[in-house]
Design a protein around this motif. Structure first.
Motif, PDB file in Angstrom:
ATOM      1  N   VAL A  29      33.918  54.158  49.316  1.00  0.00           N
ATOM      2  CA  VAL A  29      34.127  53.158  50.363  1.00  0.00           C
ATOM      3  C   VAL A  29      32.841  52.376  50.612  1.00  0.00           C
ATOM      4  N   ALA A  30      31.700  53.108  50.645  1.00  0.00           N
ATOM      5  CA  ALA A  30      30.404  52.454  50.872  1.00  0.00           C
ATOM      6  C   ALA A  30      30.078  51.492  49.728  1.00  0.00           C
ATOM      7  N   GLN A  69      32.232  49.960  47.740  1.00  0.00           N
ATOM      8  CA  GLN A  69      33.117  48.808  47.830  1.00  0.00           C
ATOM      9  C   GLN A  69      32.641  47.832  48.906  1.00  0.00           C
ATOM     10  N   GLN A  70      32.186  48.380  50.019  1.00  0.00           N
ATOM     11  CA  GLN A  70      31.673  47.538  51.096  1.00  0.00           C
ATOM     12  C   GLN A  70      30.410  46.802  50.664  1.00  0.00           C
ATOM     13  N   TYR A  71      29.556  47.506  49.915  1.00  0.00           N
ATOM     14  CA  TYR A  71      28.319  46.887  49.430  1.00  0.00           C
ATOM     15  C   TYR A  71      28.624  45.701  48.523  1.00  0.00           C
ATOM     16  N   LYS A  74      31.329  44.032  48.290  1.00  0.00           N
ATOM     17  CA  LYS A  74      32.026  43.001  49.043  1.00  0.00           C
ATOM     18  C   LYS A  74      31.043  42.101  49.785  1.00  0.00           C
ATOM     19  N   GLU A  75      30.023  42.748  50.412  1.00  0.00           N
ATOM     20  CA  GLU A  75      29.037  41.985  51.158  1.00  0.00           C
ATOM     21  C   GLU A  75      28.041  41.303  50.219  1.00  0.00           C
TER      22      GLU A  75
END
Length: 208
Positions: free
Chosen positions: A196-197, A199-201, A203-204
């Motif tokens: 999840v981390a 994917q968030q990275y 994405k940002e």
């Protein structure tokens, strides 16, 4: 019946789910048996023979401690190792976790073992006791659950040769499997959080 009283069979994984016994790919040779049995042999003349039995699944520290205590009851320790079919019949689910060959080699390698009886009867008989010159039959107080209500040691009790050894270790295969499952869940949760981390990275970072 817990491997002579210290958790020889079983575990929790797959409780209530019947699975066929796995086909073993382990290929022991007579040379391997001889190497593991180094130091084992026939009891000396006049020896006080102590007998214990069990599944000895996932051979662990509790088993070793029990065998040490049992050996102290006489001059020679004879250890019965039940077959895969017998363990599975009395324990159910997908047990034993290790096949008979693996369990036999584990017991043979223990310094307290004098010799091994492979696939002994689940219920001790007078004939077996006489044939092997058994003076003491021992069992521990810590054991894994099983589905058998009949006392396997009834004959030994009737003959006055049964001895109960207070177990100094509460370790059982149930506990070992429980730890494995707990670690699996912990690691799976950690990996999921990491994914999840990541994917968030991305994405940002890349505005995906």
């Amino acid at each position: 019946r817990g491997g002579g009283g210290e958790g020889g069979e079983g575990g929790e994984g797959g409780e209530g789910v019947e699975r066929p016994l796995r086909e073993s790919k382990f290929l022991p040779t007579s040379t391997m048996y001889r190497l593991f049995a180094d130091g084992c042999g026939a009891p000396p003349a006049g020896a006080r023979v102590v007998y214990v039995d069990g599944g000895w699944d996932m051979f662990h520290a509790g088993h070793v401690a029990f065998l040490r205590e049992a050996a102290a009851l006489g001059d020679f320790l004879l250890v019965g190792v039940h077959s895969d079919a017998v363990v599975n019949r009395h324990r159910g689910c997908n047990f034993p976790l290790l096949n008979q060959q693996e369990r036999v080699l584990s017991v043979l390698a223990c310094r307290h073992t004098g010799d091994v009886v492979i696939d002994p009867p689940w219920y001790l008989t007078r004939e077996m006791i006489a044939a092997l010159n058994i003076a003491v039959v021992a069992h521990g107080t810590t054991q894994d659950r099983n589905m058998d209500d009949r006392d396997p040691y009834e004959v030994a009790r009737q003959m006055g040769i049964f001895s109960t050894i207070p177990s100094k270790h509460a370790l059982t295969v149930d506990a070992i499997v429980g730890r494995i499952h707990a670690n699996h869940d912990r690691i799976a949760t950690k990996v999921e959080k990491k994914m999840v981390a990541e994917q968030q990275y991305y994405k940002e970072r890349y505005r995906l």
